[in-house]
Design a protein around this motif. Structure first.
Motif, PDB file in Angstrom:
ATOM      1  N   GLU A 124      23.537  38.586  62.092  1.00  0.00           N
ATOM      2  CA  GLU A 124      22.988  38.255  63.131  1.00  0.00           C
ATOM      3  C   GLU A 124      22.041  37.951  64.424  1.00  0.00           C
ATOM      4  O   GLU A 124      23.822  38.692  65.000  1.00  0.00           O
ATOM      5  CB  GLU A 124      22.850  35.955  62.793  1.00  0.00           C
ATOM      6  N   SER A 125      20.693  38.471  64.907  1.00  0.00           N
ATOM      7  CA  SER A 125      21.527  39.114  66.365  1.00  0.00           C
ATOM      8  C   SER A 125      21.021  37.477  67.296  1.00  0.00           C
ATOM      9  O   SER A 125      21.246  37.973  68.288  1.00  0.00           O
ATOM     10  CB  SER A 125      19.941  38.782  66.560  1.00  0.00           C
ATOM     11  N   LEU A 126      21.597  36.446  66.921  1.00  0.00           N
ATOM     12  CA  LEU A 126      21.729  35.629  68.144  1.00  0.00           C
ATOM     13  C   LEU A 126      23.059  34.224  66.685  1.00  0.00           C
ATOM     14  O   LEU A 126      22.697  33.842  65.453  1.00  0.00           O
ATOM     15  CB  LEU A 126      20.486  34.663  67.877  1.00  0.00           C
ATOM     16  N   SER A 127      24.027  34.246  66.969  1.00  0.00           N
ATOM     17  CA  SER A 127      25.551  33.430  66.501  1.00  0.00           C
ATOM     18  C   SER A 127      25.409  32.059  67.977  1.00  0.00           C
ATOM     19  O   SER A 127      25.535  32.536  69.075  1.00  0.00           O
ATOM     20  CB  SER A 127      26.206  34.248  66.690  1.00  0.00           C
ATOM     21  N   GLN A 128      25.381  30.896  66.708  1.00  0.00           N
ATOM     22  CA  GLN A 128      25.767  30.130  68.075  1.00  0.00           C
ATOM     23  C   GLN A 128      26.573  29.567  67.714  1.00  0.00           C
ATOM     24  O   GLN A 128      26.931  28.175  66.214  1.00  0.00           O
ATOM     25  CB  GLN A 128      24.344  28.785  68.058  1.00  0.00           C
ATOM     26  N   PHE A 129      27.911  29.110  68.078  1.00  0.00           N
ATOM     27  CA  PHE A 129      29.503  28.558  67.613  1.00  0.00           C
ATOM     28  C   PHE A 129      29.422  27.094  68.232  1.00  0.00           C
ATOM     29  O   PHE A 129      29.217  26.652  69.590  1.00  0.00           O
ATOM     30  CB  PHE A 129      29.897  29.269  67.235  1.00  0.00           C
ATOM     31  N   TYR A 130      30.434  26.406  67.504  1.00  0.00           N
ATOM     32  CA  TYR A 130      30.885  25.488  68.825  1.00  0.00           C
ATOM     33  C   TYR A 130      31.973  25.563  67.548  1.00  0.00           C
ATOM     34  O   TYR A 130      32.398  25.435  66.287  1.00  0.00           O
ATOM     35  CB  TYR A 130      29.890  23.942  68.217  1.00  0.00           C
ATOM     36  N   TYR A 131      33.062  24.970  68.669  1.00  0.00           N
ATOM     37  CA  TYR A 131      34.920  24.451  68.680  1.00  0.00           C
ATOM     38  C   TYR A 131      35.144  22.714  68.967  1.00  0.00           C
ATOM     39  O   TYR A 131      35.459  22.780  69.704  1.00  0.00           O
ATOM     40  CB  TYR A 131      35.552  25.345  68.732  1.00  0.00           C
ATOM     41  N   ILE A 132      36.486  22.456  68.186  1.00  0.00           N
ATOM     42  CA  ILE A 132      36.913  21.758  68.466  1.00  0.00           C
ATOM     43  C   ILE A 132      38.005  21.571  68.312  1.00  0.00           C
ATOM     44  O   ILE A 132      37.968  21.793  67.599  1.00  0.00           O
ATOM     45  CB  ILE A 132      36.280  20.295  68.298  1.00  0.00           C
ATOM     46  N   GLY A 133      39.097  21.893  69.660  1.00  0.00           N
ATOM     47  CA  GLY A 133      40.392  21.651  69.162  1.00  0.00           C
ATOM     48  C   GLY A 133      41.138  21.536  70.140  1.00  0.00           C
ATOM     49  O   GLY A 133      40.977  21.756  71.540  1.00  0.00           O
ATOM     50  N   PRO A 134      42.664  21.936  69.895  1.00  0.00           N
ATOM     51  CA  PRO A 134      43.660  21.843  71.146  1.00  0.00           C
ATOM     52  C   PRO A 134      43.701  23.228  72.219  1.00  0.00           C
ATOM     53  O   PRO A 134      43.643  24.240  70.868  1.00  0.00           O
ATOM     54  CB  PRO A 134      44.895  21.731  70.372  1.00  0.00           C
ATOM     55  N   MET A 135      43.842  23.020  73.242  1.00  0.00           N
ATOM     56  CA  MET A 135      44.052  24.417  74.506  1.00  0.00           C
ATOM     57  C   MET A 135      45.445  23.989  74.388  1.00  0.00           C
ATOM     58  O   MET A 135      45.864  23.097  74.749  1.00  0.00           O
ATOM     59  CB  MET A 135      43.438  24.244  74.984  1.00  0.00           C
ATOM     60  N   PHE A 136      46.168  24.591  75.610  1.00  0.00           N
ATOM     61  CA  PHE A 136      47.377  24.417  75.498  1.00  0.00           C
ATOM     62  C   PHE A 136      47.660  25.677  76.858  1.00  0.00           C
ATOM     63  O   PHE A 136      47.825  27.084  76.927  1.00  0.00           O
ATOM     64  CB  PHE A 136      48.637  24.803  74.847  1.00  0.00           C
ATOM     65  N   ARG A 137      48.236  25.207  78.437  1.00  0.00           N
ATOM     66  CA  ARG A 137      48.435  26.108  79.282  1.00  0.00           C
ATOM     67  C   ARG A 137      49.752  25.653  80.363  1.00  0.00           C
ATOM     68  O   ARG A 137      49.448  24.079  80.149  1.00  0.00           O
ATOM     69  CB  ARG A 137      47.215  25.930  80.471  1.00  0.00           C
ATOM     70  N   GLY A 138      50.288  25.841  80.417  1.00  0.00           N
ATOM     71  CA  GLY A 138      51.932  26.068  81.843  1.00  0.00           C
ATOM     72  C   GLY A 138      51.375  25.005  82.358  1.00  0.00           C
ATOM     73  O   GLY A 138      51.773  25.991  83.809  1.00  0.00           O
ATOM     74  N   GLU A 139      50.575  24.508  82.773  1.00  0.00           N
ATOM     75  CA  GLU A 139      50.191  23.579  84.264  1.00  0.00           C
ATOM     76  C   GLU A 139      51.223  22.499  84.315  1.00  0.00           C
ATOM     77  O   GLU A 139      52.155  22.319  83.157  1.00  0.00           O
ATOM     78  CB  GLU A 139      48.982  22.818  84.172  1.00  0.00           C
ATOM     79  N   ARG A 140      51.432  22.302  85.580  1.00  0.00           N
ATOM     80  CA  ARG A 140      51.956  21.134  86.098  1.00  0.00           C
ATOM     81  C   ARG A 140      51.734  19.893  85.187  1.00  0.00           C
ATOM     82  O   ARG A 140      50.066  19.709  85.857  1.00  0.00           O
ATOM     83  CB  ARG A 140      52.750  20.837  87.635  1.00  0.00           C
TER      84      ARG A 140
END
Ligand code: AMP
Length: 457
Positions: free
Chosen positions: A127-143
């Motif tokens: 396809e010449s234009l892909s439109q995605f969405y996502y929902i989910g967990p992300m992880f960062r070692g922050e304080r």
């Protein structure tokens, strides 16, 4: 004394009474995405570290300080036993294990993984234009602190493809989607800030401009910014230190670094936002910390709250990323996206009251061993036809106390099974509101109950 186990620092259990709020957010978001023709994409929760090194940039805060690395246990060749590096020091380790063995990290954000998936699955050919969405967990070692966790959740979109290149109207539509989403999710009048970083070339001149003008103040910058000066001068514009802010405020930024084309592009984005009635403020200090951004960048805040823990979401264009990750040798592929922090949205939106616990529609009250056996299996049969059914798994509980409980719980119907009923192969169905009782043959019971509950035939 046994040591109590707790969830890892910066993570949180979402208990059943809170889950309903999350489900509400997720289903509202999905409904909005549907109206825009976006489709969901799900990528792995861990990825090779190289992906983030090459996309977010080796000098970004995420890569230098926040990646949560999965480490092999000593003497194990395979990642059969993955565990999260337990110490702070390990969070900073970026060197891969044995040569040739990639290091795996928990994903800190969605864009890089989605671009990887786009390339790996040759979606540009489909396809010449892909439109995605996502929902989910992300992880960062922050304080960890309020509004900042080590596991947090994002809802976001990515629009990728040749058709996404050089299209300021698309930038405005993607920004409009982020604002619309926040509105639907219950956030009142958030503030939108936008800026343009210009092309890759413009970013280089911007960087030289900043180096030139910040050099004389180098010694007055905070320790972090002195490092940023060497590694990623843009980040100085983001610094929250009051002294650095003062230095930065004196800089005349107003798009000085932008080429004529980039300026025109940005003007068109602004015009399109006006056409869509989306209020915004141009903030020439908005740079975003990641290497991959070019041209339009934006950030969204709760009304009047601009602290570092407040941003509801952010996004921008990243026209080089597909190419840089090996996607297309023929040139740039247009791409733009955003991510909203779901915990932050929940902090801002008014709380809807937790739903009542799911109530039984029918309760099977039994007396005697045979009746108990019947109720135990008949409960399953009712569930398979969609009836919310329950019974007591205590064969010795008196019929009286079962009925007392049913009365208190506001269950509309009770099926009463005693010794006589078992002999006659008939059950009493009691309407708990009116007190009316009827007897039905076992073979007709499902049909009669469904009829009473108006559950079709
Ligand atoms: P970023 O990818 O850093 O621009 O993040 C986009 C959005 O995700 C932010 O505006 C926040 O709403 C949310 N977010 C980022 N990091 C965290 C975190 N550590 N804890 C909670 N939310 C976060």
């Amino acid at each position: 004394m046994t040591v109590k186990l707790a969830s890892p620092r910066g993570t949180k259990d979402i208990l059943p009474e809170e889950v309903s709020q999350w489900q509400e957010l997720e289903s509202k978001a999905r409904a909005v995405f549907k109206t825009y023709g976006y489709r969901e994409i799900r990528t792995p929760i861990f990825e090779d570290i190289d992906l983030f090194d090459r996309s977010l940039g080796q000098t970004s805060d995420i890569v230098t300080k926040q990646l949560l690395k999965l480490e092999k246990r000593e003497a194990q060749e395979e990642y059969t036993n993955i565990y999260i590096a337990p110490s702070e020091a390990a969070l900073l380790t970026l060197t891969p294990g044995a040569i040739g063995v990639p290091s795996l990290v928990l994903r800190p954000e969605g864009t890089a993984s989605i671009v990887r998936a786009y390339i790996q699955n040759s979606l540009n050919k489909k396809e010449s234009l892909s439109q995605f969405y996502y929902i989910g967990p992300m992880f960062r070692g922050e304080r960890p602190q309020k509004g900042r966790g080590r596991q947090f959740h994002q809802v976001g979109v990515e629009v990728i493809g040749l058709k996404a290149l050089d299209n300021p109207d698309l930038d405005a539509k993607v920004i409009a989607l982020s604002m619309r989403l926040l509105k639907e999710l219950g956030v009142k009048s958030p503030d939108l800030k936008i800026n343009s970083l210009g092309s890759k070339q413009d970013k280089k001149s911007f960087s030289s401009f900043l180096e030139l003008h910040l050099k004389k103040d180098f010694n007055n910058l905070c320790e972090d910014c002195q490092k940023r000066f060497e590694r990623n001068v843009f980040r100085i514009l983001d610094c929250k230190n009051e002294k650095c802010r003062e230095i930065v405020r004196k800089l005349d930024l107003k798009g000085a670094h932008l080429s004529k084309e980039s300026k025109e592009y940005f003007e068109k984005v602004k015009k399109a936002l006006q056409r869509l009635d989306i209020p915004f403020e141009v903030s020439s200090h908005l740079v975003r910390g990641l290497d991959y951004y070019t041209h339009t960048v934006f950030e969204i805040f709760p009304q009047g709250k601009y602290g570092s823990q407040d941003a509801l979401g952010a996004g921008g264009r990243y026209n080089q990323l597909v190419q840089e990750l090996g996607g297309d040798d023929n040139g740039e592929i247009g791409a733009i996206g955003f991510a909203l922090g779901m915990e932050r949205i929940l902090l801002e939106k008014p709380k809807s009251s937790a739903p009542e616990k799911e109530n039984f529609e029918v309760f099977l009250a039994h007396h005697g061993e045979e009746a108990y056996e019947y109720a135990y299996t008949f409960e399953e049969k009712l569930r398979t036809v969609g009836v919310v059914a329950g019974t007591s798994y205590d064969a010795n509980l008196s019929l009286q106390s079962q009925m007392r409980w049913v009365d208190k719980q506001n269950v509309p119907y009770a099926i009463i099974l005693g010794e006589n009923e078992m002999k006659e192969k008939k059950a009493i169905v009691k309407d708990m509101k009116s007190g009316k009782q009827e007897k039905f043959a076992f073979k007709d019971l499902i049909k009669k109950i469904k009829k009473k509950l108006k559950k079709g035939e």
